[in-house]
Design an enzyme around this catalytic site. Structure first.
Site, PDB file in Angstrom:
ATOM      1  CG  HIS A 109       0.118   6.423  -0.445  1.00 24.64           C
ATOM      2  ND1 HIS A 109      -0.695   7.061  -1.131  1.00 24.64           N
ATOM      3  CD2 HIS A 109      -0.411   5.502   0.646  1.00 24.64           C
ATOM      4  CE1 HIS A 109      -1.959   6.858  -0.407  1.00 24.64           C
ATOM      5  NE2 HIS A 109      -1.649   6.111   0.683  1.00 24.64           N
TER       6      HIS A 109
ATOM      7  CD  GLU B 151      -5.953   5.309   0.308  1.00 30.22           C
ATOM      8  OE1 GLU B 151      -5.052   6.095   0.609  1.00 30.22           O
ATOM      9  OE2 GLU B 151      -6.402   4.198   0.902  1.00 30.22           O
TER      10      GLU B 151
ATOM     11  CG  HIS C  73      -1.728   1.044   0.994  1.00 30.18           C
ATOM     12  ND1 HIS C  73      -3.129   1.004   0.954  1.00 30.18           N
ATOM     13  CD2 HIS C  73      -1.645   2.421   1.698  1.00 30.18           C
ATOM     14  CE1 HIS C  73      -3.882   2.102   1.299  1.00 30.18           C
ATOM     15  NE2 HIS C  73      -2.869   3.048   1.864  1.00 30.18           N
ATOM     16  CD  GLU C  74       1.493   3.629   3.893  1.00 31.17           C
ATOM     17  OE1 GLU C  74       1.602   4.477   3.090  1.00 31.17           O
ATOM     18  OE2 GLU C  74       0.438   3.068   4.325  1.00 31.17           O
TER      19      GLU C  74
END
Lengths: 482, 482
Positions: free
Chosen positions: B255, B281, B251-252
């Site tokens: 980003h 996101e 997920h990160e």
């Protein structure tokens, strides 16, 4: 002025992060960020509004006790403001950028022992420093301008006089002690870095500090930094084959404790900063040498070291360990030098820097000049530039004029230690019991509490009763190595 | 404007450092430093000189291609400047102080599951947000003002329409899937954090990035930050009893990759920043869900996981592992929710926040309202406020209007994935071979390269051919869970 102090703290954090945490590719961003913060800090100090305020305060300032918080604040700000307005922001920004870019170039050049790749960085640094000197009215010597940034109101001539007083006795001591046979073979071996790290934390906890306010990180070149009195960050280098990290941790603890004990009353004021690099160094050398290389300390701590490294020290008596950690032997690296030869490393740099600033040396020939002096002063042969002219980070970060403060601090550390001993007659016994609170508090009360209110020699005089002098230091060395 | 961008980078670093490195006692210094940097950034943007420059540029701007770098820059700066000058610095300062004081109050309230002690913080936050809204000309709905700070030019009504389109099919899907028996017991056990750390680095190296430019650190709540495109810092939490860190790292990574691939051409310009929280996101959800919870990815990576944790996975076939990491089960905590139930957590918050801003809910009754909605939407009973209304940090830091961007991003992630798939027909096969360069480059070229030039829906249209739509997301979920 609180904005200025906060910006300086942010600048320290940016620099700490660059040296400990930042992914290497982030350098180019960091250069922009440090240039900006440096420029903003400079604009705060050079703000014409500050000048107007100082003029307004002048009549009232004359009526104040000259040692009062208010009078010293006005005096310090006036001094710093007058220095700041002389230097264009553009030059400040260039200097900050060159420093941010220079450090990684130095790391690479040192790793490859390649002076040629470092030469452009050095040339740029020197060029910027000469432009910086030109911003100021003529001093007795151009080098005075640089020295004043690190050791306020201390002239090149004063330092030279002190160093000339030190040099012959040191040379004499070294030639006598280098002949001594001291076995320190057991100080080299296999020392798990993880255990070194545990010992480093154990040492700073033993010496003492407030909770939740310190951290230690590994870096190539140890240093002390932090973003405030309760955000103290020191670094060390856990070489897997030596215990150097123990002593560098004690050294940086001294710096850290000074930052930690700066006066809360003057927090976020210029007078609440540390006094000078020399005074700062007196604190690191006090903890590293007067405490950390003393027999009383190791009477307390040696069993703990034996427990941490039973294979290396289980069979070694304290009577063999203590001379080993104090062995005098001319060597290549300043930060690894013993207490006696250390001064020669500093004098070499002090002389070279003056030659650089005065244009008396061709920068391309610096390695040769360096190596020749190392031979003349210490009788050692420099095998490569990584162990010679490239060993220190300072020049890559724009710091020319800095080195002499190491020896000034070393000399002052003995005077401060002796003053503490006069007030705490059982100081050695306390060290032998592992009790450091009284020493910490004495330093806090007599020296750290002065912040930056006074120039270093005045601060030293208030803390110890006298200004810097060669004799106590020489007497200490003679007694220790008798 | 480069100063502004550099200040924002410094602010991010100060915040990253506070959450990863700073000794806890440093908080009080950090509050001063962050307040200063925030104020300086705001002064840059609100500077009347910026307004004069914009007025000067206006005639020339009209002649430019509206999609050009220059025209979009002028438009963006005008927009941000006009927003900045509307808000008095005194209100900004009050909001900053309330946020600084609110966070620790929330930490305490959550730890003690004590909504009563958090209520004054929430009341103060809401009062400040209402005053903030009053700084702007009337919008269709007051909540529009808050939403615009996080998702530029996106109205509450648009979001509501989308969410109303999503809600019934999600409710239907959840009620069908919650009955399914899925064994995920082997996802809980003993997972050495050091090995998790190695896997996290392995994953970001596998997904790909430029060398020497990323780092991963452990924090309580994972986040992505960094001080520039080549200084990317993500965090995760190596829980010793679960593999959550794998998915949070992916997920990160999403980003981080977005930050990493922002356009070099627009570096240090406002248009070179990321587009919006929703678009941000979409990138994290794409890598976490479309890649990281897909069967092709685990066909490639599962043998590696088995090798890392042979005791846990040696006997478990991929055919059992894959359903386990995609198990749908209504639960209490948003950040732990699966792909299907996640949306309901967001809708609940989106609705509650509007009720709060419109004065339709008594803040004292918020826990009851929260718990009732959790029952209505997910059929779960909230045991205490720590697992209910107090679970998220956002409100304590003044962030009202933020939550909907999580679901907007999730929905957009599917549209972006499908657009990439149209240009890269063998995308799934690439994932199955562990090849991510083409996907990375597609995202860079079609989306990341747009920076902040356009509002999020226009950016999405340029990257995918259409603006946000519920159907692709619903179809994706229906197909995945068929």
């Amino acid at each position: 002025m609180t904005d200025l102090i906060d910006l300086l703290a942010v600048a320290r954090l940016l620099s700490w992060d660059q040296q400990t945490m930042m992914p290497p590719a982030g350098t180019r961003h960091r250069a922009d960020q440090m240039a900006l913060v440096g420029r903003l800090a400079h604009e705060q100090l050079a703000d014409p509004e500050v000048g107007r305020l100082l003029d307004e305060l002048a009549p009232r300032a004359d009526a104040l006790d000259p040692d009062s918080d208010d009078a010293t604040l006005i005096g310090l700000v006036r001094r710093e403001h007058e220095k700041a307005v002389r230097v264009p922001s553009s030059l400040r920004a260039e200097m900050a950028r060159a420093a941010a870019e220079g450090r990684p170039a130095w790391v690479k050049a040192k790793a490859e022992s390649d002076f040629g790749s470092f030469l452009p960085v050095l040339e740029r640094t020197v060029e910027l420093k000469l432009r910086y000197i030109d911003c100021f009215p003529p001093h007795d010597e151009p080098y005075d301008v640089l020295l004043d940034d690190y050791e306020r109101e201390t002239s090149t001539a004063e330092v030279r006089t002190l160093f000339e007083r030190l040099k012959p006795p040191l040379v004499e001591l070294i030639s006598r002690l280098r002949e001594r046979e001291v076995d320190d073979s057991f100080l080299h071996g296999d020392f798990s870095p993880e255990r070194q790290r545990q010992l480093a934390y154990e040492i700073i906890d033993l010496f003492g500090h407030r909770p939740d306010s310190w951290r230690i990180d590994p870096t190539e070149h140890p240093f002390a930094s932090g973003a405030g009195t309760d955000d103290v960050r020191i670094t060390t280098n856990y070489h897997p084959d030596s215990l150097e990290s123990l002593f560098s941790t004690m050294h940086e603890y001294g710096h850290g404790l000074y930052n930690h004990q700066l006066p809360a009353r003057l927090e976020r004021l210029p007078t609440g900063l540390s006094c000078s690099l020399g005074i700062h160094e007196s604190q690191s050398r006090l903890w590293e040498n007067l405490v950390g290389r003393s027999l009383p300390f190791w009477r307390f701590f040696y069993p703990r070291l034996q427990e941490a490294y039973p294979e290396q020290f289980g069979e070694i008596e304290l009577e063999r360990f203590y001379p080993a950690i104090n062995r005098v032997q001319p060597s290549l690296i300043r930060i690894e030098a013993d207490e006696v030869t250390y001064g020669m490393h500093v004098m070499l740099r002090f002389e070279l820097e003056q030659d650089i600033v005065n244009g008396r040396v061709d920068l391309r020939e610096l390695p040769q000049v360096w190596n020749q002096k190392m031979w003349d002063y210490l009788g050692v042969e420099v095998p490569d530039d990584a162990h010679g002219v490239l060993q220190d980070v300072h020049w890559s970060g724009g710091m020319i004029g800095y080195f002499s403060t190491y020896l000034l601090g070393t000399v002052m550390s003995v005077q401060i230690w002796e003053a503490a001993g006069r007030d705490l007659p059982d100081l050695e016994e306390r060290v032998e019991r592992g009790e450091f609170a009284a020493l910490r508090e004495w330093l806090g009360e007599h020296l750290h509490a002065l912040g930056r209110k006074f120039a270093p020699q005045e601060a030293l005089r208030q803390a110890t009763g006298s200004t810097i002098a060669a004799e106590p230091y020489l007497a200490y060395l003679r007694a220790k190595y008798a």
